[in-house]
Design a protein around this motif. Structure first.
Motif, PDB file in Angstrom:
ATOM      1  N   VAL A   1     -16.106  -1.815   5.621  1.00  0.00           N
ATOM      2  CA  VAL A   1     -16.259  -2.824   4.856  1.00  0.00           C
ATOM      3  C   VAL A   1     -16.289  -3.218   3.789  1.00  0.00           C
ATOM      4  CG1 VAL A   1     -14.394  -5.400   5.050  1.00  0.00           C
ATOM      5  CG2 VAL A   1     -14.238  -3.070   7.315  1.00  0.00           C
ATOM      6  N   GLU A   2     -17.664  -3.700   3.656  1.00  0.00           N
ATOM      7  CA  GLU A   2     -18.356  -3.535   2.675  1.00  0.00           C
ATOM      8  C   GLU A   2     -18.687  -3.209   1.416  1.00  0.00           C
ATOM      9  OE1 GLU A   2     -21.339  -2.249   5.116  1.00  0.00           O
ATOM     10  OE2 GLU A   2     -19.671  -3.325   5.410  1.00  0.00           O
ATOM     11  N   GLU A   3     -18.297  -2.076   1.176  1.00  0.00           N
ATOM     12  CA  GLU A   3     -18.012  -0.882   0.114  1.00  0.00           C
ATOM     13  C   GLU A   3     -16.732  -0.710  -0.137  1.00  0.00           C
ATOM     14  OE1 GLU A   3     -20.555   2.540   1.319  1.00  0.00           O
ATOM     15  OE2 GLU A   3     -22.335   1.394   1.849  1.00  0.00           O
ATOM     16  N   MET A   4     -15.424  -1.070   0.755  1.00  0.00           N
ATOM     17  CA  MET A   4     -14.531  -1.126   0.173  1.00  0.00           C
ATOM     18  C   MET A   4     -14.051  -2.044  -0.919  1.00  0.00           C
ATOM     19  SD  MET A   4     -11.107  -2.115   2.434  1.00  0.00           S
ATOM     20  CE  MET A   4     -11.077  -3.904   2.542  1.00  0.00           C
ATOM     21  N   PRO A   5     -13.110  -1.125  -2.219  1.00  0.00           N
ATOM     22  CA  PRO A   5     -13.254  -2.156  -3.231  1.00  0.00           C
ATOM     23  C   PRO A   5     -11.149  -2.149  -2.973  1.00  0.00           C
ATOM     24  CG  PRO A   5     -12.701   0.716  -3.405  1.00  0.00           C
ATOM     25  CD  PRO A   5     -13.032   0.499  -2.077  1.00  0.00           C
ATOM     26  N   ALA A   6     -11.322  -3.040  -3.368  1.00  0.00           N
ATOM     27  CA  ALA A   6      -9.888  -4.153  -3.435  1.00  0.00           C
ATOM     28  C   ALA A   6      -8.801  -2.533  -4.284  1.00  0.00           C
ATOM     29  CB  ALA A   6      -9.607  -4.806  -4.648  1.00  0.00           C
ATOM     30  N   THR A   7      -8.830  -1.941  -4.349  1.00  0.00           N
ATOM     31  CA  THR A   7      -8.130  -0.561  -5.237  1.00  0.00           C
ATOM     32  C   THR A   7      -8.042   0.476  -3.836  1.00  0.00           C
ATOM     33  OG1 THR A   7      -9.796   0.157  -5.956  1.00  0.00           O
ATOM     34  CG2 THR A   7      -8.359  -1.392  -7.304  1.00  0.00           C
ATOM     35  N   ALA A   8      -8.587   0.221  -2.848  1.00  0.00           N
ATOM     36  CA  ALA A   8      -8.288   0.864  -1.649  1.00  0.00           C
ATOM     37  C   ALA A   8      -7.584  -0.093  -0.516  1.00  0.00           C
ATOM     38  CB  ALA A   8      -9.673   0.836  -1.030  1.00  0.00           C
ATOM     39  N   VAL A   9      -6.904  -0.845  -0.775  1.00  0.00           N
ATOM     40  CA  VAL A   9      -6.221  -1.632  -0.256  1.00  0.00           C
ATOM     41  C   VAL A   9      -5.231  -2.025  -0.621  1.00  0.00           C
ATOM     42  CG1 VAL A   9      -5.309  -4.457   0.659  1.00  0.00           C
ATOM     43  CG2 VAL A   9      -8.143  -3.607   0.715  1.00  0.00           C
ATOM     44  N   LYS A  10      -4.196  -0.636   0.471  1.00  0.00           N
ATOM     45  CA  LYS A  10      -2.700  -0.767  -0.029  1.00  0.00           C
ATOM     46  C   LYS A  10      -1.740  -0.693   0.937  1.00  0.00           C
ATOM     47  CE  LYS A  10      -4.152   2.355  -2.810  1.00  0.00           C
ATOM     48  NZ  LYS A  10      -4.274   1.904  -4.169  1.00  0.00           N
ATOM     49  N   LEU A  11      -1.683  -2.647   1.321  1.00  0.00           N
ATOM     50  CA  LEU A  11      -0.743  -3.276   2.487  1.00  0.00           C
ATOM     51  C   LEU A  11       0.166  -3.993   1.642  1.00  0.00           C
ATOM     52  CD1 LEU A  11      -0.736  -3.311   5.534  1.00  0.00           C
ATOM     53  CD2 LEU A  11      -2.081  -5.159   5.764  1.00  0.00           C
ATOM     54  N   PHE A  12      -0.317  -4.244   0.338  1.00  0.00           N
ATOM     55  CA  PHE A  12      -0.245  -5.553  -0.071  1.00  0.00           C
ATOM     56  C   PHE A  12       0.853  -5.278  -0.588  1.00  0.00           C
ATOM     57  CE2 PHE A  12      -3.675  -7.985   1.484  1.00  0.00           C
ATOM     58  CZ  PHE A  12      -3.214  -8.711   2.144  1.00  0.00           C
ATOM     59  N   GLU A  13       0.378  -3.959  -1.940  1.00  0.00           N
ATOM     60  CA  GLU A  13       1.595  -2.463  -3.009  1.00  0.00           C
ATOM     61  C   GLU A  13       2.630  -2.469  -1.459  1.00  0.00           C
ATOM     62  OE1 GLU A  13      -1.020   0.376  -4.238  1.00  0.00           O
ATOM     63  OE2 GLU A  13      -2.399  -0.904  -5.207  1.00  0.00           O
ATOM     64  N   HIS A  14       2.526  -1.807  -0.132  1.00  0.00           N
ATOM     65  CA  HIS A  14       3.798  -1.104   0.219  1.00  0.00           C
ATOM     66  C   HIS A  14       4.580  -2.437   1.001  1.00  0.00           C
ATOM     67  CE1 HIS A  14       6.171  -0.800   4.083  1.00  0.00           C
ATOM     68  NE2 HIS A  14       5.484  -1.948   4.087  1.00  0.00           N
ATOM     69  N   ILE A  15       4.487  -3.529   0.938  1.00  0.00           N
ATOM     70  CA  ILE A  15       5.030  -5.096   1.359  1.00  0.00           C
ATOM     71  C   ILE A  15       5.256  -5.261   0.004  1.00  0.00           C
ATOM     72  CG2 ILE A  15       4.771  -7.455   2.111  1.00  0.00           C
ATOM     73  CD1 ILE A  15       2.972  -6.481   4.532  1.00  0.00           C
ATOM     74  N   TYR A  16       5.120  -5.351  -0.936  1.00  0.00           N
ATOM     75  CA  TYR A  16       5.386  -5.721  -2.052  1.00  0.00           C
ATOM     76  C   TYR A  16       6.627  -5.045  -2.755  1.00  0.00           C
ATOM     77  CZ  TYR A  16       5.537  -8.527  -6.547  1.00  0.00           C
ATOM     78  OH  TYR A  16       6.275  -9.055  -8.033  1.00  0.00           O
ATOM     79  N   SER A  17       6.305  -3.210  -2.294  1.00  0.00           N
ATOM     80  CA  SER A  17       7.806  -2.727  -3.128  1.00  0.00           C
ATOM     81  C   SER A  17       8.328  -2.262  -2.134  1.00  0.00           C
ATOM     82  CB  SER A  17       6.687  -0.996  -2.769  1.00  0.00           C
ATOM     83  OG  SER A  17       7.159  -0.338  -1.623  1.00  0.00           O
ATOM     84  N   ARG A  18       9.202  -3.295  -1.033  1.00  0.00           N
ATOM     85  CA  ARG A  18       9.872  -3.073   0.272  1.00  0.00           C
ATOM     86  C   ARG A  18       9.966  -4.956   0.238  1.00  0.00           C
ATOM     87  NH1 ARG A  18      10.986   1.069   2.802  1.00  0.00           N
ATOM     88  NH2 ARG A  18      13.306  -0.018   3.169  1.00  0.00           N
ATOM     89  N   ARG A  19       9.889  -5.570  -0.657  1.00  0.00           N
ATOM     90  CA  ARG A  19      10.016  -7.420  -0.665  1.00  0.00           C
ATOM     91  C   ARG A  19      10.854  -7.499  -0.417  1.00  0.00           C
ATOM     92  NH1 ARG A  19       8.645  -5.445  -5.816  1.00  0.00           N
ATOM     93  NH2 ARG A  19       9.673  -6.320  -7.835  1.00  0.00           N
ATOM     94  N   GLU A  20      12.472  -6.791  -1.210  1.00  0.00           N
ATOM     95  CA  GLU A  20      13.581  -7.514  -0.859  1.00  0.00           C
ATOM     96  C   GLU A  20      13.814  -7.458   0.629  1.00  0.00           C
ATOM     97  OE1 GLU A  20      12.997  -5.292  -3.364  1.00  0.00           O
ATOM     98  OE2 GLU A  20      14.018  -5.879  -4.713  1.00  0.00           O
TER      99      GLU A  20
END
Length: 197
Positions: A87-106
Protein backbone atom coordinates in the motif's frame (compact mmCIF):
# COMPACT_ATOMS: atom_id res chain seq x y z
CA UNK A 1 -24.11 -13.19 -39.02
CA UNK A 2 -27.81 -13.41 -38.08
CA UNK A 3 -26.82 -14.27 -34.51
CA UNK A 4 -24.76 -11.08 -34.21
CA UNK A 5 -27.74 -9.00 -35.34
CA UNK A 6 -29.98 -10.72 -32.78
CA UNK A 7 -27.37 -10.26 -30.05
CA UNK A 8 -27.08 -6.57 -30.85
CA UNK A 9 -30.84 -6.21 -30.79
CA UNK A 10 -31.00 -7.97 -27.42
CA UNK A 11 -28.25 -5.75 -26.01
CA UNK A 12 -29.97 -2.64 -27.38
CA UNK A 13 -33.36 -3.53 -25.91
CA UNK A 14 -31.89 -4.50 -22.52
CA UNK A 15 -29.88 -1.28 -22.39
CA UNK A 16 -33.00 0.74 -23.21
CA UNK A 17 -34.95 -0.98 -20.43
CA UNK A 18 -32.15 -0.38 -17.90
CA UNK A 19 -31.86 3.27 -18.88
CA UNK A 20 -35.65 3.63 -18.67
CA UNK A 21 -35.67 2.21 -15.15
CA UNK A 22 -32.95 4.61 -13.94
CA UNK A 23 -34.66 7.51 -15.68
CA UNK A 24 -37.94 6.74 -13.90
CA UNK A 25 -36.18 6.22 -10.56
CA UNK A 26 -34.76 9.74 -10.85
CA UNK A 27 -38.30 11.02 -10.35
CA UNK A 28 -39.97 8.44 -8.13
CA UNK A 29 -39.19 5.53 -5.83
CA UNK A 30 -38.47 2.09 -7.26
CA UNK A 31 -41.55 0.72 -5.50
CA UNK A 32 -43.72 3.17 -7.46
CA UNK A 33 -42.22 2.38 -10.87
CA UNK A 34 -44.39 0.05 -12.95
CA UNK A 35 -43.36 -2.32 -15.72
CA UNK A 36 -45.77 -0.47 -18.04
CA UNK A 37 -43.90 2.79 -17.39
CA UNK A 38 -40.56 1.10 -18.03
CA UNK A 39 -41.81 -0.29 -21.35
CA UNK A 40 -43.31 3.02 -22.45
CA UNK A 41 -40.19 4.98 -21.50
CA UNK A 42 -37.95 2.47 -23.31
CA UNK A 43 -40.37 2.33 -26.25
CA UNK A 44 -40.65 -1.47 -26.13
CA UNK A 45 -43.63 -3.77 -25.65
CA UNK A 46 -44.51 -6.08 -22.77
CA UNK A 47 -43.29 -9.14 -24.69
CA UNK A 48 -39.82 -7.65 -25.04
CA UNK A 49 -39.65 -6.90 -21.33
CA UNK A 50 -40.69 -10.40 -20.27
CA UNK A 51 -38.34 -12.02 -22.78
CA UNK A 52 -35.46 -10.59 -20.79
CA UNK A 53 -36.77 -10.13 -17.25
CA UNK A 54 -39.18 -11.91 -14.96
CA UNK A 55 -40.06 -8.68 -13.14
CA UNK A 56 -38.73 -5.18 -12.43
CA UNK A 57 -36.63 -6.55 -9.54
CA UNK A 58 -34.72 -8.74 -12.01
CA UNK A 59 -34.09 -5.66 -14.16
CA UNK A 60 -32.77 -3.75 -11.14
CA UNK A 61 -30.59 -6.75 -10.20
CA UNK A 62 -28.96 -6.63 -13.62
CA UNK A 63 -28.34 -2.87 -13.34
CA UNK A 64 -26.69 -3.40 -9.96
CA UNK A 65 -24.85 -6.52 -11.11
CA UNK A 66 -23.15 -4.63 -13.93
CA UNK A 67 -22.16 -1.77 -11.62
CA UNK A 68 -20.77 -4.23 -9.05
CA UNK A 69 -18.71 -6.05 -11.70
CA UNK A 70 -17.17 -2.74 -12.77
CA UNK A 71 -16.65 -1.78 -9.11
CA UNK A 72 -14.76 -5.04 -8.46
CA UNK A 73 -12.55 -4.55 -11.52
CA UNK A 74 -11.77 -1.00 -10.36
CA UNK A 75 -11.03 -2.18 -6.81
CA UNK A 76 -8.63 -4.84 -8.14
CA UNK A 77 -6.80 -2.47 -10.51
CA UNK A 78 -3.94 -1.46 -8.15
CA UNK A 79 -2.88 -5.04 -7.41
CA UNK A 80 -4.18 -7.03 -10.37
CA UNK A 81 -0.74 -7.58 -11.94
CA UNK A 82 1.44 -7.94 -8.84
CA UNK A 83 2.12 -10.79 -6.44
CA UNK A 84 2.97 -8.62 -3.43
CA UNK A 85 0.91 -5.46 -3.04
CA UNK A 86 2.47 -2.77 -0.86
CA UNK A 87 0.00 0.00 0.00
CA UNK A 88 2.77 2.44 0.91
CA UNK A 89 4.25 2.12 -2.60
CA UNK A 90 0.94 2.52 -4.43
CA UNK A 91 0.75 5.63 -6.64
CA UNK A 92 -2.54 7.55 -6.62
CA UNK A 93 -2.94 6.85 -10.35
CA UNK A 94 -3.23 3.12 -9.57
CA UNK A 95 -6.51 3.73 -7.74
CA UNK A 96 -9.35 3.28 -10.26
CA UNK A 97 -12.29 3.01 -7.86
CA UNK A 98 -13.21 6.70 -7.98
CA UNK A 99 -12.80 6.88 -11.76
CA UNK A 100 -15.25 4.02 -12.21
CA UNK A 101 -17.84 5.54 -9.90
CA UNK A 102 -17.47 8.97 -11.48
CA UNK A 103 -17.86 7.51 -14.98
CA UNK A 104 -21.19 6.02 -13.85
CA UNK A 105 -22.17 8.91 -11.59
CA UNK A 106 -25.64 9.34 -13.10
CA UNK A 107 -26.58 5.78 -12.14
CA UNK A 108 -24.97 6.01 -8.70
CA UNK A 109 -26.68 9.35 -8.02
CA UNK A 110 -30.10 7.92 -8.85
CA UNK A 111 -29.52 4.78 -6.81
CA UNK A 112 -28.18 6.71 -3.80
CA UNK A 113 -31.28 8.90 -3.78
CA UNK A 114 -33.68 5.98 -4.11
CA UNK A 115 -35.62 3.75 -1.76
CA UNK A 116 -33.31 0.83 -2.65
CA UNK A 117 -30.25 2.60 -1.19
CA UNK A 118 -29.75 0.17 1.75
CA UNK A 119 -29.61 -2.76 -0.70
CA UNK A 120 -27.26 -0.87 -3.04
CA UNK A 121 -24.83 -0.05 -0.22
CA UNK A 122 -24.98 -3.61 1.11
CA UNK A 123 -24.23 -5.09 -2.33
CA UNK A 124 -21.32 -2.69 -2.90
CA UNK A 125 -19.83 -3.31 0.54
CA UNK A 126 -20.28 -7.10 0.36
CA UNK A 127 -18.66 -7.29 -3.08
CA UNK A 128 -15.58 -5.29 -2.05
CA UNK A 129 -15.26 -7.18 1.23
CA UNK A 130 -15.58 -10.57 -0.51
CA UNK A 131 -12.97 -9.68 -3.15
CA UNK A 132 -10.63 -8.34 -0.49
CA UNK A 133 -11.01 -11.61 1.43
CA UNK A 134 -10.40 -13.72 -1.65
CA UNK A 135 -7.57 -11.71 -3.20
CA UNK A 136 -5.59 -10.17 -0.38
CA UNK A 137 -3.86 -11.64 2.63
CA UNK A 138 -3.47 -8.64 4.90
CA UNK A 139 -0.15 -8.55 6.71
CA UNK A 140 -0.45 -7.12 10.18
CA UNK A 141 1.99 -6.88 13.03
CA UNK A 142 1.05 -8.58 16.27
CA UNK A 143 -1.05 -8.02 18.28
CA UNK A 144 -3.38 -6.65 15.51
CA UNK A 145 -6.15 -9.09 14.64
CA UNK A 146 -6.28 -9.56 10.83
CA UNK A 147 -10.05 -10.02 10.71
CA UNK A 148 -10.64 -6.83 12.71
CA UNK A 149 -8.08 -4.93 10.63
CA UNK A 150 -9.82 -5.94 7.43
CA UNK A 151 -13.25 -5.02 8.81
CA UNK A 152 -11.87 -1.61 9.78
CA UNK A 153 -10.21 -1.07 6.39
CA UNK A 154 -13.23 -2.05 4.31
CA UNK A 155 -15.65 0.03 6.39
CA UNK A 156 -13.31 3.02 6.16
CA UNK A 157 -12.87 2.69 2.39
CA UNK A 158 -16.54 2.23 1.60
CA UNK A 159 -17.49 4.94 4.10
CA UNK A 160 -15.27 7.32 2.13
CA UNK A 161 -16.82 6.20 -1.17
CA UNK A 162 -20.38 6.58 0.14
CA UNK A 163 -19.57 10.02 1.60
CA UNK A 164 -18.23 11.15 -1.80
CA UNK A 165 -21.29 9.93 -3.71
CA UNK A 166 -23.75 11.33 -1.17
CA UNK A 167 -21.92 14.68 -1.26
CA UNK A 168 -22.65 14.97 -4.98
CA UNK A 169 -19.08 14.26 -6.17
CA UNK A 170 -17.74 17.44 -4.60
CA UNK A 171 -14.15 16.47 -5.45
CA UNK A 172 -12.63 15.24 -8.70
CA UNK A 173 -11.71 11.51 -8.90
CA UNK A 174 -7.98 12.35 -9.10
CA UNK A 175 -8.21 14.31 -5.85
CA UNK A 176 -10.05 11.43 -4.15
CA UNK A 177 -7.37 9.01 -5.37
CA UNK A 178 -4.60 11.19 -3.96
CA UNK A 179 -6.41 11.65 -0.66
CA UNK A 180 -7.04 7.92 -0.28
CA UNK A 181 -3.35 7.13 -0.74
CA UNK A 182 -2.42 9.85 1.79
CA UNK A 183 -5.02 8.51 4.26
CA UNK A 184 -3.77 4.93 3.84
CA UNK A 185 -0.23 6.05 4.66
CA UNK A 186 -1.21 8.40 7.48
CA UNK A 187 0.02 7.53 10.95
CA UNK A 188 -1.80 9.79 13.39
CA UNK A 189 -0.04 11.11 16.45
CA UNK A 190 -1.71 13.22 19.11
CA UNK A 191 -5.11 14.82 18.55
CA UNK A 192 -6.10 18.15 20.05
CA UNK A 193 -9.42 18.09 21.85
CA UNK A 194 -12.06 20.80 22.11
CA UNK A 195 -13.30 19.62 25.46
CA UNK A 196 -13.46 22.56 27.84
CA UNK A 197 -12.72 21.98 31.49
Amino acid sequence: MGKTKVDRRVLRSKLALKEALLSLMAGKSFSQVSITEIMETANYNRGTFYTHYENKEALLDEVLGELIEELIAAFRAPYDQVELFKVEEMPATAVKLFEHIYSRREAYTVLFQSDVLPMVKEKMFSAVKRISNEDLEHETTDPINRELMQAYSMNALMGLVFHWIEGGFQYEPAYMQEQLVLILNYRPGAARTHVRK
